[in-house]
Enzyme design. Structure first.
Site, short mmCIF file in Angstrom:
data_model
loop_
_atom_site.label_atom_id
_atom_site.label_comp_id
_atom_site.label_asym_id
_atom_site.label_seq_id
_atom_site.Cartn_x
_atom_site.Cartn_y
_atom_site.Cartn_z
CG ASP A 80 -1.79 1.22 1.35
OD1 ASP A 80 -1.81 2.02 0.40
OD2 ASP A 80 -2.45 1.37 2.39
CD GLU A 109 35.31 14.15 3.00
OE1 GLU A 109 35.02 15.15 3.70
OE2 GLU A 109 36.37 14.08 2.35
CD GLU A 122 31.50 16.47 9.13
OE1 GLU A 122 32.66 16.85 8.88
OE2 GLU A 122 30.55 17.25 9.35
CD GLU A 145 34.99 16.15 11.14
OE1 GLU A 145 35.19 17.23 11.73
OE2 GLU A 145 35.44 15.92 10.01
CD GLU A 173 34.59 13.09 7.61
OE1 GLU A 173 34.20 14.19 8.03
OE2 GLU A 173 35.50 12.96 6.75
CG HIS A 208 32.42 18.17 3.41
ND1 HIS A 208 33.56 18.38 4.16
CD2 HIS A 208 31.48 19.02 3.92
CE1 HIS A 208 33.32 19.31 5.08
NE2 HIS A 208 32.06 19.71 4.95
NE ARG A 231 40.73 21.74 4.19
CZ ARG A 231 40.49 20.50 3.75
NH1 ARG A 231 39.27 20.03 3.79
NH2 ARG A 231 41.47 19.75 3.29
CD GLU A 235 35.52 18.77 0.21
OE1 GLU A 235 35.20 18.44 1.37
OE2 GLU A 235 36.59 19.33 -0.07
NE ARG A 246 34.32 22.84 2.72
CZ ARG A 246 35.05 22.04 3.49
NH1 ARG A 246 35.64 20.97 2.98
NH2 ARG A 246 35.18 22.29 4.78
#
Length: 444
Positions: free
Chosen positions: A56, A134, A136, A186, A193, A242, A313, A333, A335
């Site tokens: 269902d 990645e 976390e 982390e 992580e 990330h 970063r 990457e 983020r």
């Protein structure tokens, strides 16, 4: 438990006999990425492959209305895996399912199907989409409070109270054929992580769903609770996902150009420009909860400002430095995503935004190698640096106007996602929180 990855129904039937499998759990997700599951006995497995298993759909978030509720779940034999945390006697396996209408047509509300559609479009252009996220997460004493296990920080060892939990989690992941690169404590207390080795997008979306289950199951075995909630602790970093990504043509990395100063091809630059241009529209998918926007604030390592860089970063998109001889590792990457998203829809929206940039030949602005968090508002304006949506409702407003999101998801998921998120925002905004009582009751 080592066994060869199955290719088809025949391989699965053989593994079931060899490993004394009694139950098969059939997995799929609703539009919000919440895992749904039901079990069948091994005696029903052949029927599941040939006819599918009916259920269902009206009770599944974003699925069918009650007057069109019949759905069929058909297992994908290539996703067969024996669940490492279940008893070995009369063992339990799982397979991800594709969802169909009773007439045999793919169900347009199935997030896994939506990702497949977008990957097929990319494949027609010669591209394979690879990702390495990645994820976390936090460990707490229970699911009722945020009592932490340790006061450890980034890469801390003596103060890391969850070394054994991560080790057991990695062992469980590897038993299911999921490759892990490394793990660590982390930045925030009790935050961890485990990084996954890259894979094609569909495989990785299935892996992300499995990863989240295994992290929680192993935590339960150790008497603690694991959560992928983006921002559970005030004043500490939140949890991100990330996402490293690249496009290949055959066995060649389409992002790599040895003659470019950044070692990025024109395709890679247009792909990045596509993400930067359309990131506001897809943020609702990458950060889909009210709590997600408690993470996306300056000062806690989460990206807020829309720019790209190589070393910086604080940028939304980072391009890891090229290592000679590692052309296949050239990637970008992103983020901003958090680990509580629906990976099928998140990966589909990233691909759509990036490929839109490629198709329309978007031009990539210069990288911003300054710490954007320390720039003034006027300095950011001078550099043309915009910001991500600051709340769920703002993200909804951008998504609602997005033609690329509607094209990527189709009418059904697009409409149901917007509707679901508006309901969440309405539920959130009418509530009175302790902060308001503490702040305003004594003075108003």
């Amino acid at each position: 438990m080592n066994y060869k990855k199955p290719r088809d129904q025949k391989d699965v039937m053989q593994l079931v006999k060899e490993h004394d499998i009694k139950f098969i759990r059939l997995w799929f997700t609703d539009i919000l990425g919440q895992l749904k599951s039901f079990a069948i006995t091994v005696e029903e497995l052949e029927v599941a492959f040939t006819e599918g298993m009916g259920f269902d759909g009206s009770s599944i978030k974003g699925f069918a209305r009650i007057d069109e509720s019949d759905m069929i779940a058909r297992p994908d034999p290539t996703t067969f895996a024996i669940l490492s945390w279940r008893p070995t006697d009369k063992a339990v396996a799982r397979m991800f399912c594709d969802i169909y209408e009773p007439d045999g047509t793919p169900y347009k509300g199935d997030p896994r199907y939506i990702l497949k559609l977008n990957l097929e479009k990319a494949a027609k252009k010669g591209y394979t989409f690879y990702l390495g996220p990645e994820l976390e997460y936090f460990y707490f004493r229970s699911d009722r409070n945020t009592e932490i296990l340790d006061e450890g920080g980034y890469f801390d060892y003596p103060m890391d109270a969850a070394e054994d939990l991560r080790r057991d989690t990695i062992l469980s992941l590897e038993q299911l054929g999921i490759k892990v690169e490394y793990s660590h404590h982390e930045v925030a207390p009790s935050q961890h992580e485990i990084d996954l080795r890259y894979a094609d997008a569909l495989t990785m979306a299935d892996i992300v769903m499995t990863y989240r289950v295994i992290v929680k199951e192993v935590a339960k075995q150790h008497g603690v609770y694991a959560t992928f909630m983006p921002k559970p602790l005030f004043g500490e970093n939140g949890s991100g996902m990330h996402t490293h990504q690249s496009l290949f043509k055959g066995d060649k990395n389409a992002f790599f150009d040895p003659k470019d100063p950044y070692y990025l091809s024109e395709l890679a630059k247009s792909y990045i420009a596509g993400l930067l241009t359309h990131i506001k529209e897809i943020t609702l998918v990458l950060n889909q909860w009210v709590n997600s926007y408690k993470r996306l604030v300056p000062g806690y390592e989460a990206p807020v400002y829309i720019c790209w860089a190589r070393k910086n970063r604080s940028a939304l998109i980072r391009v890891p430095l090229y290592k000679p001889g590692k052309e296949k590792a050239t990637r970008i990457e992103l983020r901003s995503p958090d680990p509580a998203c629906n990976p099928y829809l998140a990966f589909a929206s990233m691909l759509k935004a990036g490929l839109t940039g490629v198709e329309k030949k978007y031009k990539l602005p210069e990288p911003i190698e300054k710490d954007v968090y320390h720039l003034s508002h006027d300095e950011r304006n001078d550099l043309g640096i915009d910001s991500l949506p600051g709340s769920l409702i703002e993200a909804i407003e951008y998504a609602e106007k997005s033609s690329i999101l509607k094209e990527a998801f189709g009418e059904h998921i697009f409409t149901n996602l917007i509707e679901s998120k508006k309901k969440e925002w309405d539920d959130y905004r009418i509530r009175v929180f302790p902060y308001e009582i503490d702040r305003y009751l004594p003075i108003l």
